[in-house]
Design a protein around this motif. Structure first.
Motif, mmCIF file in Angstrom:
data_model
loop_
_atom_site.group_PDB
_atom_site.id
_atom_site.type_symbol
_atom_site.label_atom_id
_atom_site.label_comp_id
_atom_site.label_asym_id
_atom_site.label_seq_id
_atom_site.Cartn_x
_atom_site.Cartn_y
_atom_site.Cartn_z
ATOM 1 N N ASN A 60 0.826 -1.214 0.000
ATOM 2 C CA ASN A 60 0.000 0.000 0.000
ATOM 3 C C ASN A 60 0.860 1.265 0.000
ATOM 4 O O ASN A 60 0.487 2.276 -0.600
ATOM 5 C CB ASN A 60 -0.938 0.002 1.205
ATOM 6 N N CYS A 63 2.122 1.809 -3.676
ATOM 7 C CA CYS A 63 1.186 2.323 -4.682
ATOM 8 C C CYS A 63 0.466 3.596 -4.227
ATOM 9 O O CYS A 63 -0.405 4.103 -4.951
ATOM 10 C CB CYS A 63 0.174 1.249 -5.073
ATOM 11 N N ARG A 88 0.139 11.644 -6.969
ATOM 12 C CA ARG A 88 -0.753 10.481 -6.912
ATOM 13 C C ARG A 88 -1.272 10.121 -8.301
ATOM 14 O O ARG A 88 -1.372 8.951 -8.652
ATOM 15 C CB ARG A 88 -1.915 10.744 -5.950
ATOM 16 N N ILE A 91 1.664 8.476 -10.233
ATOM 17 C CA ILE A 91 1.911 7.103 -9.785
ATOM 18 C C ILE A 91 0.790 6.186 -10.262
ATOM 19 O O ILE A 91 1.026 5.062 -10.693
ATOM 20 C CB ILE A 91 2.051 7.060 -8.248
ATOM 21 N N GLY A 92 -0.449 6.672 -10.197
ATOM 22 C CA GLY A 92 -1.603 5.880 -10.610
ATOM 23 C C GLY A 92 -1.556 5.471 -12.071
ATOM 24 O O GLY A 92 -2.139 4.459 -12.462
ATOM 25 N N VAL A 95 1.641 2.606 -11.909
ATOM 26 C CA VAL A 95 1.540 1.443 -11.028
ATOM 27 C C VAL A 95 0.073 1.069 -10.858
ATOM 28 O O VAL A 95 -0.730 1.882 -10.410
ATOM 29 C CB VAL A 95 2.163 1.727 -9.646
ATOM 30 N N SER A 96 -0.283 -0.164 -11.241
ATOM 31 C CA SER A 96 -1.645 -0.661 -11.084
ATOM 32 C C SER A 96 -1.664 -1.784 -10.059
ATOM 33 O O SER A 96 -0.649 -2.447 -9.835
ATOM 34 C CB SER A 96 -2.197 -1.181 -12.414
ATOM 35 N N VAL A 97 -2.832 -1.994 -9.454
ATOM 36 C CA VAL A 97 -2.970 -3.014 -8.401
ATOM 37 C C VAL A 97 -4.008 -4.051 -8.812
ATOM 38 O O VAL A 97 -5.074 -3.699 -9.316
ATOM 39 C CB VAL A 97 -3.381 -2.373 -7.055
ATOM 40 N N PRO A 174 0.542 0.374 -17.627
ATOM 41 C CA PRO A 174 1.410 0.652 -16.475
ATOM 42 C C PRO A 174 2.804 0.066 -16.668
ATOM 43 O O PRO A 174 3.014 -0.846 -17.472
ATOM 44 C CB PRO A 174 0.684 -0.066 -15.324
ATOM 45 N N ILE A 178 1.159 -4.366 -8.960
ATOM 46 C CA ILE A 178 1.242 -4.949 -7.622
ATOM 47 C C ILE A 178 0.097 -5.936 -7.496
ATOM 48 O O ILE A 178 -1.076 -5.554 -7.552
ATOM 49 C CB ILE A 178 1.163 -3.866 -6.529
#
Length: 268
Positions: A60, A63, A88, A91-92, A95-97, A174, A178
């Motif tokens: 957390n 990301c 933010r 980064i968004g 980087v994807s989750v 991305p 993660i």
């Protein structure tokens, strides 16, 4: 491949205040303690440890969902510890989750087509025609039929929903994904399929990946490097093959002891 980490954590600590204790002296939980970690382009870092060891909190922080109590976070060489709204957003986009449970990660009232197009609209990527083409590319990429685009998540199996979640994570190209326990909510029969899909996509697209799991067998399967966490600390980190062949920390040996085939790879 760049030598600059996509994400780097330096001496990161995260402390939570609990509801126990007194008003003036509430108890605190030190969830992450002095973690140093680098996510390099094109590499998969496996983050392994038992539940409550701090691995999801660490993810957390990576990301941007959790701000560290102390320490520094770098994104492509730039410090973003105290993230601005602009940081933010940046980064968004990179980087994807992929979350543990696709049933809760997806909007139950939106058809798959709209769920895949939504990140493109939010980030103002492409024309309407280009977005529709991208949606078709994504659903093909994760091995689902085009007919699934008009389905609601509840009409799909768990494995199919996780494929949709992976497609959505890839929507805006991305650099890193993660994946937080992405197979633990799935039937055993489809876990290997999702692992193979993630590995293939990572290789095809040149993605970096953080793969989080309590299962060291699963982590071994997908990782270039492994970091073992215990009690909020990284107790051991190194190349996957080297760490598994010659673990230095007692906790790593305990994890391996639960998977005897890893200790004796020559035995089938």
């Amino acid at each position: 491949m760049s030598d600059t980490p996509i994400i780097e954590l330096k001496d990161v600590h995260v402390t939570f205040t609990t509801r126990t204790g007194s008003i003036f002296k509430p108890n605190k939980v030190h969830a992450v303690q002095g973690v140093n970690m680098k996510i390099m382009p094109g590499q998969t870092l496996g983050l392994v440890g038992e539940s409550g060891c701090g691995k999801s909190t660490t993810a957390n922080v990576m990301c941007g969902l959790q701000r560290p109590t102390s320490g520094k976070v770098f994104f492509k060489g730039q410090e973003v510890t105290k993230r601005s709204a602009s940081d933010r957003r940046k980064i968004g986009k990179v980087v994807s989750v992929v979350f543990q449970d696709p049933a809760t990660a997806l909007n139950a009232r939106m058809v798959v087509r709209d769920q895949l197009e939504d990140p493109l609209i939010v980030n103002k990527i492409g024309s309407s025609k280009e977005r529709k083409e991208r949606v078709h590319d994504l659903i093909h990429m994760v091995g689902l039929p085009f007919s699934s685009l008009d389905a609601l998540p509840g009409q799909l199996s768990g494995g199919q929903r996780q494929r949709v979640a992976i497609a959505r994570a890839l929507a805006i190209h991305p650099d890193a994904i993660i994946a937080d326990e992405p197979t633990s909510a799935l039937d055993v029969s489809v876990r290997a399929q999702i692992l193979n899909l993630l590995t293939d996509l990572k290789d095809q697209l040149g993605l970096a990946m953080v793969f989080i799991s309590h299962d060291i067998q699963t982590v071994r399967y997908v990782s270039d490097r492994i970091a073992v966490m215990n009690g909020g600390k990284v107790v051991e980190e190194g190349p996957a093959a080297q760490l598994l062949a010659n673990p230095q920390d007692a906790y790593t040996r305990t994890l391996l002891g639960a998977a005897p085939s890893l200790l004796h790879p020559q035995i089938n």
